[in-house]
Scaffold this motif. Sequence first.
Motif, PDB file in Angstrom:
ATOM      1  N   ARG A   1       4.076   0.727  -2.604  1.00  0.00           N
ATOM      2  CA  ARG A   1       3.710   0.525  -4.013  1.00  0.00           C
ATOM      3  C   ARG A   1       4.600   1.392  -4.913  1.00  0.00           C
TER       4      ARG A   1
ATOM      5  N   GLU B   1      -0.575   3.949  -8.447  1.00  0.00           N
ATOM      6  CA  GLU B   1      -1.914   4.439  -8.142  1.00  0.00           C
ATOM      7  C   GLU B   1      -3.017   3.521  -8.671  1.00  0.00           C
ATOM      8  N   SER B   2      -2.702   2.641  -9.584  1.00  0.00           N
ATOM      9  CA  SER B   2      -3.714   1.812 -10.237  1.00  0.00           C
ATOM     10  C   SER B   2      -4.150   0.643  -9.359  1.00  0.00           C
ATOM     11  N   GLU B   3      -5.448   0.427  -9.287  1.00  0.00           N
ATOM     12  CA  GLU B   3      -5.992  -0.704  -8.542  1.00  0.00           C
ATOM     13  C   GLU B   3      -5.899  -2.010  -9.339  1.00  0.00           C
ATOM     14  N   GLU B   4      -5.552  -1.919 -10.627  1.00  0.00           N
ATOM     15  CA  GLU B   4      -5.421  -3.130 -11.444  1.00  0.00           C
ATOM     16  C   GLU B   4      -4.235  -3.978 -10.992  1.00  0.00           C
TER      17      GLU B   4
ATOM     18  N   ARG C   1      -2.463  -5.287  -7.979  1.00  0.00           N
ATOM     19  CA  ARG C   1      -2.671  -5.449  -6.540  1.00  0.00           C
ATOM     20  C   ARG C   1      -1.479  -6.081  -5.820  1.00  0.00           C
TER      21      ARG C   1
ATOM     22  N   ALA D   1       0.841  -1.195   0.000  1.00  0.00           N
ATOM     23  CA  ALA D   1       0.000   0.000   0.000  1.00  0.00           C
ATOM     24  C   ALA D   1       0.878   1.248   0.000  1.00  0.00           C
TER      25      ALA D   1
END
Length: 175
Positions: free
Chosen positions: A120, A135-138, A140, A116
């Motif tokens: 990241r 920043e991308s949630e794709e 994980r 997080a």
Amino acid sequence: THLAKHTAMNLTDRGQMVVWIDADDYRKGQLGQSLRRAVSPFSTQEAHSLLAKAAEGGSGITFIIDALEKCPHSEKLLEQLHALQNQYPAAILITTTKADTPQLAATCRVDLAAPAGPERVQIATTYGTSDRVAESEEYRTRLAITLASQVISDLPPGADSNTETFVAIKAEIAN
């Protein structure tokens, strides 16, 4: 697995002998065969000879067993590894997705949480770029962030990184 690979590289850089065994490659009672497969791409010497030299030289030995949950004979594999530890002083690092593995109950356990925030960004930057990856949630997992960062940094200028990266990462993870 991703963290174990980095650990293996770090241990090797420190002069330790690392033996990587894919758990799904293990055949019941055939640890010797797994050891041969693990060392033969890197040496013409027999596995036990290399282990003996590492032990005599005080180099340290670490066996990494990857994806224990894929081994149909995990109890036998662990039994044979512990017997091997009686011959050669060695650490054993095991990766598994099963949190409730009874054979590992008395060992040190590390559960990895999804990265997080700043972690990241640090992962993405280390592997090439943080451009939209952190920043991308794709993306994980550490592996997905790593792959996306590497692929984006290798794209030609002006390429659509979102579409091309996602396709490349899905293909890489599938392999």
